[in-house]
Design a protein around this motif. Structure first.
Motif, PDB file in Angstrom:
ATOM      1  N   THR A 158      12.251 -11.376   1.734  1.00  0.00           N
ATOM      2  CA  THR A 158      12.076  -9.946   1.481  1.00  0.00           C
ATOM      3  C   THR A 158      10.601  -9.589   1.483  1.00  0.00           C
ATOM      4  N   LEU A 159      10.273  -8.560   2.272  1.00  0.00           N
ATOM      5  CA  LEU A 159       8.896  -8.065   2.371  1.00  0.00           C
ATOM      6  C   LEU A 159       8.843  -6.612   1.944  1.00  0.00           C
ATOM      7  N   LEU A 160       7.819  -6.268   1.173  1.00  0.00           N
ATOM      8  CA  LEU A 160       7.547  -4.886   0.806  1.00  0.00           C
ATOM      9  C   LEU A 160       6.113  -4.576   1.214  1.00  0.00           C
ATOM     10  N   HIS A 161       5.902  -3.419   1.842  1.00  0.00           N
ATOM     11  CA  HIS A 161       4.577  -3.047   2.334  1.00  0.00           C
ATOM     12  C   HIS A 161       4.063  -1.851   1.540  1.00  0.00           C
ATOM     13  N   PHE A 162       2.831  -1.969   1.047  1.00  0.00           N
ATOM     14  CA  PHE A 162       2.227  -0.918   0.234  1.00  0.00           C
ATOM     15  C   PHE A 162       0.880  -0.502   0.815  1.00  0.00           C
ATOM     16  N   THR A 163       0.611   0.792   0.747  1.00  0.00           N
ATOM     17  CA  THR A 163      -0.683   1.303   1.195  1.00  0.00           C
ATOM     18  C   THR A 163      -1.753   0.887   0.191  1.00  0.00           C
ATOM     19  N   ALA A 164      -2.996   1.039   0.579  1.00  0.00           N
ATOM     20  CA  ALA A 164      -4.095   0.693  -0.326  1.00  0.00           C
ATOM     21  C   ALA A 164      -4.020   1.483  -1.635  1.00  0.00           C
ATOM     22  N   PRO A 165      -3.838   2.817  -1.597  1.00  0.00           N
ATOM     23  CA  PRO A 165      -3.754   3.543  -2.873  1.00  0.00           C
ATOM     24  C   PRO A 165      -2.569   3.100  -3.747  1.00  0.00           C
ATOM     25  N   GLU A 166      -1.432   2.781  -3.114  1.00  0.00           N
ATOM     26  CA  GLU A 166      -0.279   2.311  -3.875  1.00  0.00           C
ATOM     27  C   GLU A 166      -0.590   0.989  -4.578  1.00  0.00           C
ATOM     28  N   ALA A 180       5.346   4.655 -16.179  1.00  0.00           N
ATOM     29  CA  ALA A 180       5.237   3.457 -16.994  1.00  0.00           C
ATOM     30  C   ALA A 180       4.642   3.777 -18.356  1.00  0.00           C
ATOM     31  N   ARG A 181       5.103   3.042 -19.311  1.00  0.00           N
ATOM     32  CA  ARG A 181       4.551   3.112 -20.659  1.00  0.00           C
ATOM     33  C   ARG A 181       4.232   1.694 -21.069  1.00  0.00           C
ATOM     34  N   ARG A 182       3.521   1.541 -22.165  1.00  0.00           N
ATOM     35  CA  ARG A 182       3.238   0.196 -22.670  1.00  0.00           C
ATOM     36  C   ARG A 182       4.530  -0.602 -22.812  1.00  0.00           C
ATOM     37  N   ARG A 183       5.566   0.040 -23.295  1.00  0.00           N
ATOM     38  CA  ARG A 183       6.872  -0.589 -23.441  1.00  0.00           C
ATOM     39  C   ARG A 183       7.878   0.238 -22.651  1.00  0.00           C
ATOM     40  N   PRO A 184       7.955  -0.007 -21.341  1.00  0.00           N
ATOM     41  CA  PRO A 184       8.858   0.807 -20.516  1.00  0.00           C
ATOM     42  C   PRO A 184      10.302   0.647 -20.961  1.00  0.00           C
ATOM     43  N   ALA A 185      11.078   1.652 -20.647  1.00  0.00           N
ATOM     44  CA  ALA A 185      12.503   1.610 -20.964  1.00  0.00           C
ATOM     45  C   ALA A 185      13.121   0.367 -20.338  1.00  0.00           C
ATOM     46  N   GLU A 186      14.153  -0.144 -20.952  1.00  0.00           N
ATOM     47  CA  GLU A 186      14.802  -1.340 -20.431  1.00  0.00           C
ATOM     48  C   GLU A 186      15.741  -1.025 -19.278  1.00  0.00           C
ATOM     49  N   HIS A 187      15.782   0.227 -18.856  1.00  0.00           N
ATOM     50  CA  HIS A 187      16.600   0.610 -17.711  1.00  0.00           C
ATOM     51  C   HIS A 187      15.779   1.578 -16.860  1.00  0.00           C
ATOM     52  N   GLY A 188      16.099   1.691 -15.648  1.00  0.00           N
ATOM     53  CA  GLY A 188      15.405   2.644 -14.789  1.00  0.00           C
ATOM     54  C   GLY A 188      14.132   2.085 -14.171  1.00  0.00           C
ATOM     55  N   TRP A 189      13.785   2.668 -13.059  1.00  0.00           N
ATOM     56  CA  TRP A 189      12.579   2.283 -12.332  1.00  0.00           C
ATOM     57  C   TRP A 189      11.388   3.008 -12.926  1.00  0.00           C
ATOM     58  N   PHE A 190      10.226   2.361 -12.937  1.00  0.00           N
ATOM     59  CA  PHE A 190       9.009   3.007 -13.410  1.00  0.00           C
ATOM     60  C   PHE A 190       7.832   2.577 -12.551  1.00  0.00           C
ATOM     61  N   THR A 191       6.756   3.317 -12.662  1.00  0.00           N
ATOM     62  CA  THR A 191       5.552   3.072 -11.864  1.00  0.00           C
ATOM     63  C   THR A 191       4.352   3.005 -12.779  1.00  0.00           C
ATOM     64  N   SER A 192       3.241   2.636 -12.214  1.00  0.00           N
ATOM     65  CA  SER A 192       1.996   2.650 -12.974  1.00  0.00           C
ATOM     66  C   SER A 192       1.628   4.084 -13.332  1.00  0.00           C
ATOM     67  N   HIS A 201      -3.546  -4.477 -14.809  1.00  0.00           N
ATOM     68  CA  HIS A 201      -4.693  -4.749 -15.685  1.00  0.00           C
ATOM     69  C   HIS A 201      -4.583  -4.002 -17.014  1.00  0.00           C
ATOM     70  N   ASP A 202      -3.849  -2.889 -17.028  1.00  0.00           N
ATOM     71  CA  ASP A 202      -3.617  -2.140 -18.268  1.00  0.00           C
ATOM     72  C   ASP A 202      -2.382  -2.641 -19.020  1.00  0.00           C
ATOM     73  N   ASN A 203      -1.742  -3.695 -18.509  1.00  0.00           N
ATOM     74  CA  ASN A 203      -0.577  -4.321 -19.142  1.00  0.00           C
ATOM     75  C   ASN A 203       0.667  -3.437 -19.109  1.00  0.00           C
ATOM     76  N   GLU A 204       0.752  -2.538 -18.141  1.00  0.00           N
ATOM     77  CA  GLU A 204       1.904  -1.638 -18.058  1.00  0.00           C
ATOM     78  C   GLU A 204       3.173  -2.307 -17.558  1.00  0.00           C
ATOM     79  N   PHE A 205       3.046  -3.458 -16.918  1.00  0.00           N
ATOM     80  CA  PHE A 205       4.205  -4.100 -16.309  1.00  0.00           C
ATOM     81  C   PHE A 205       4.626  -5.382 -17.034  1.00  0.00           C
ATOM     82  N   LEU A 238      -2.216  -2.413  -9.238  1.00  0.00           N
ATOM     83  CA  LEU A 238      -3.140  -3.374  -9.853  1.00  0.00           C
ATOM     84  C   LEU A 238      -3.780  -2.806 -11.118  1.00  0.00           C
ATOM     85  N   ALA A 239      -4.121  -1.533 -11.095  1.00  0.00           N
ATOM     86  CA  ALA A 239      -4.691  -0.898 -12.293  1.00  0.00           C
ATOM     87  C   ALA A 239      -3.666  -0.951 -13.428  1.00  0.00           C
ATOM     88  N   GLY A 240      -2.394  -0.699 -13.108  1.00  0.00           N
ATOM     89  CA  GLY A 240      -1.346  -0.799 -14.121  1.00  0.00           C
ATOM     90  C   GLY A 240      -1.173  -2.219 -14.625  1.00  0.00           C
TER      91      GLY A 240
END
Length: 121
Positions: free
Chosen positions: A97-105, A5-17, A114-118, A110-112
């Motif tokens: 639709t359900l998605l399950h995430f571990t605590a670290p994920e 992820a970037r402040r302004r992620p690409a308009e295509h493709g998947w990204f993460t924090s 709060h950093d406005n990455e999404f 959430l950190a991303g």
């Protein structure tokens, strides 16, 4: 293919924090026109999931923006629901639709948030 992820992620493709585990296990997001898609990176790596449809949550950008605001203010969104367990793992639900995430994920996501990455920009 995922990108970081970037402040302004690409308009295509998947990204993460930028706080995630190098894309190995994370919440992945993609902006696609007027919608935002969310998926779990673990799904494709699990051999038990071969041949199964990958669960992807798709929401309008307006709903996504509201959801991010709710996460920052620790309020629950009424239609894109994040249920966080006592062990800090999370289940994200939209309609059936359900998605399950571990605590670290989830914590990296959430950190991303709060950093406005999404943010849809």
């Amino acid at each position: 293919m995922s990108t970081t992820a970037r402040r302004r992620p690409a308009e295509h493709g998947w990204f993460t924090s930028s706080r995630s585990n190098n894309g190995n296990q994370c919440v992945e997001v993609r902006f696609d026109g007027d919608v935002v898609q969310i998926r779990d990176s673990k799904f494709r790596r699990n051999p038990l999931n071969v041949g199964l449809d990958e669960p992807i949550i798709t929401v309008p950008t307006e709903l996504w923006t509201e959801f991010l605001h709710h996460l920052r203010t620790t309020r629950r969104h009424p239609t894109l629901v994040a249920h966080v367990s006592p062990d800090h793992s999370a289940t994200l639900r939209h309609n059936a639709t359900l998605l399950h995430f571990t605590a670290p994920e989830w914590e990296a996501f959430l950190a991303g948030v709060h950093d406005n990455e999404f943010a849809c920009v």
